[in-house]
Design an enzyme around this catalytic site. Structure first.
Site, PDB file in Angstrom:
ATOM      1  N   GLU A  31      -3.589  -7.263 -17.841  1.00 33.69           N
ATOM      2  CA  GLU A  31      -4.764  -6.535 -18.318  1.00 33.69           C
ATOM      3  C   GLU A  31      -4.459  -5.893 -19.670  1.00 33.69           C
ATOM      4  O   GLU A  31      -3.494  -5.136 -19.795  1.00 33.69           O
ATOM      5  CB  GLU A  31      -5.130  -5.456 -17.300  1.00 33.69           C
ATOM      6  CG  GLU A  31      -5.479  -6.033 -15.942  1.00 33.69           C
ATOM      7  CD  GLU A  31      -5.249  -5.036 -14.812  1.00 33.69           C
ATOM      8  OE1 GLU A  31      -5.197  -3.834 -15.092  1.00 33.69           O
ATOM      9  OE2 GLU A  31      -5.099  -5.482 -13.669  1.00 33.69           O
ATOM     10  N   GLU A  62      -4.826  -7.528  -9.920  1.00 27.55           N
ATOM     11  CA  GLU A  62      -3.383  -7.761  -9.910  1.00 27.55           C
ATOM     12  C   GLU A  62      -2.984  -8.912  -8.996  1.00 27.55           C
ATOM     13  O   GLU A  62      -2.083  -9.690  -9.324  1.00 27.55           O
ATOM     14  CB  GLU A  62      -2.648  -6.475  -9.500  1.00 27.55           C
ATOM     15  CG  GLU A  62      -2.611  -5.403 -10.582  1.00 27.55           C
ATOM     16  CD  GLU A  62      -3.899  -4.609 -10.674  1.00 27.55           C
ATOM     17  OE1 GLU A  62      -4.795  -4.822  -9.830  1.00 27.55           O
ATOM     18  OE2 GLU A  62      -4.015  -3.771 -11.591  1.00 27.55           O
ATOM     19  N   GLY A  87       1.898   2.243  -9.713  1.00 26.71           N
ATOM     20  CA  GLY A  87       1.015   2.380  -8.563  1.00 26.71           C
ATOM     21  C   GLY A  87      -0.047   1.301  -8.478  1.00 26.71           C
ATOM     22  O   GLY A  87      -0.746   1.187  -7.464  1.00 26.71           O
ATOM     23  N   HIS A 131       0.351   6.747 -11.326  1.00 22.35           N
ATOM     24  CA  HIS A 131       0.928   6.359 -12.615  1.00 22.35           C
ATOM     25  C   HIS A 131       2.391   6.798 -12.748  1.00 22.35           C
ATOM     26  O   HIS A 131       2.962   6.685 -13.842  1.00 22.35           O
ATOM     27  CB  HIS A 131       0.144   6.981 -13.769  1.00 22.35           C
ATOM     28  CG  HIS A 131      -1.233   6.424 -13.949  1.00 22.35           C
ATOM     29  ND1 HIS A 131      -2.230   6.597 -13.027  1.00 22.35           N
ATOM     30  CD2 HIS A 131      -1.780   5.687 -14.950  1.00 22.35           C
ATOM     31  CE1 HIS A 131      -3.339   6.008 -13.459  1.00 22.35           C
ATOM     32  NE2 HIS A 131      -3.080   5.448 -14.621  1.00 22.35           N
TER      33      HIS A 131
END
Length: 328
Positions: A31, A62, A87, A131
């Site tokens: 991405e 993902e 994450g 994150h």
């Protein structure tokens, strides 16, 4: 020899550039890796230089990204996948664990899957939920995957080059709070050692061994320097690879120092330190002068950014473990 000073992030960019330049089968996908150059700009400029067919922006999916990479690898390509944050990898966990890790064994060695999955990981940058996690133990537990993490710019460059050449799937954990740390890098000559999965003694000592990887290596080096001011000689081992672990280098260090403290950001509970403590206790029981200690995160979800300094193991917690070990 041409030595340049680069951040760890830019060293990764140069490694990816060199890899794309030398091997037409290498592709990068993820991405925002193309026009944006990635959240941390690791792929900055690569799409412009190598085209949209080799540096590909993908949908926010993902599982689909990793599944596509597996298919490309089966067709002879060497995909490098970027997962934006630690994450975010879990939607792809099924593809990684049930397909990517097992295809080699399932085909009795006939199929190789040279896929590198890059994951910025760990805390220390004040990020929001999902994150700042350190899930490396989850992947190290899965047979068929290699798991590595560099701690400085030169290793970031050469370990990435080595990872892309590997015929095994490699989970490449990038310590995001070290992205902006600068270090010297010689890109002209590949060092003969260490290999991708070899640990390195980065500071010699004779009283105690600190073993760490990724973001915690710098903290351990700082702790060793403070301990030296108090007359304590602390050796620091950079593990570099979490699966496989170079137990021989750790064992040799412990048999010189008699004490071991394993340090990582991930929770201590069932973390990489548990495996290392057990193995070194088995191997070096008669050389140990104190129990192997572990320093790491708490068995809690990663906290809000304003509390991460309390969660992350810092200088004081490492030095406290050093003192406790030396007090035995």
């Amino acid at each position: 020899m041409t030595t340049q000073t680069l951040t760890l992030a830019k060293a990764l960019t140069e490694a990816l550039r060199a890899t794309l330049d030398t091997d037409p089968k290498v592709l990068i996908m993820g991405e925002d890796v193309g026009k944006l150059g990635g959240v941390f700009r690791i792929t900055d400029g690569l799409q412009k230089d190598f085209g949209e067919d080799r540096v590909m922006d993908t949908p926010l999916a993902e599982s689909g990204i990793v599944g596509t990479a597996i298919g490309l690898a089966l067709r002879g390509y060497r995909p490098i996948v970027e997962i934006q944050f630690d994450g975010f990898v879990f939607p792809a966990y099924d593809q990684i664990v049930t397909q990517l890790a097992k295809m080699h064994a399932r085909s009795r060695g006939r199929i190789k899957l040279p896929v590198v999955i890059r994951i910025p990981y760990g805390g220390g940058i004040g990020a929001v939920e999902h994150h700042s996690e350190s899930p490396e133990a989850l992947f190290a537990h899965v047979a068929g995957l290699k798991v590595v993490s560099p701690s400085h710019a030169s290793d970031a460059y050469w370990m990435m080059r080595q990872a892309v050449r590997s015929d095994d799937p490699v989970i490449f954990f990038e310590p995001k709070r070290r992205y902006w740390d600068k270090g010297e890098l010689d890109t002209d000559t590949e060092p003969a050692a260490p290999s991708l999965h070899e640990a390195v003694v980065v500071r010699p000592g004779h009283d105690l061994t600190l073993a760490a990887y990724g973001p915690m290596v710098k903290v351990c080096l700082e702790a060793a320097a403070v301990a030296a001011e108090e007359g304590k000689s602390v050796e620091v081992v950079d593990l570099r690879s979490i699966s496989p672990v170079d137990f021989d280098t750790i064992q040799a260090s412990v048999e010189r120092t008699g004490r071991l403290v394993v340090v990582h950001e991930a929770p201590v509970f069932f973390g990489a330190g548990a495996e290392i403590a057990a193995r070194i206790t088995e191997r070096s029981f008669h050389s140990l002068e104190a129990p192997v200690l572990r320093v790491g995160g708490y068995h809690l979800p990663y906290p809000p950014a304003r509390l991460e300094d309390e969660y992350l193991p810092g200088l004081d917690r490492v030095l406290d473990a050093v003192d406790r070990s030396l007090a035995y």
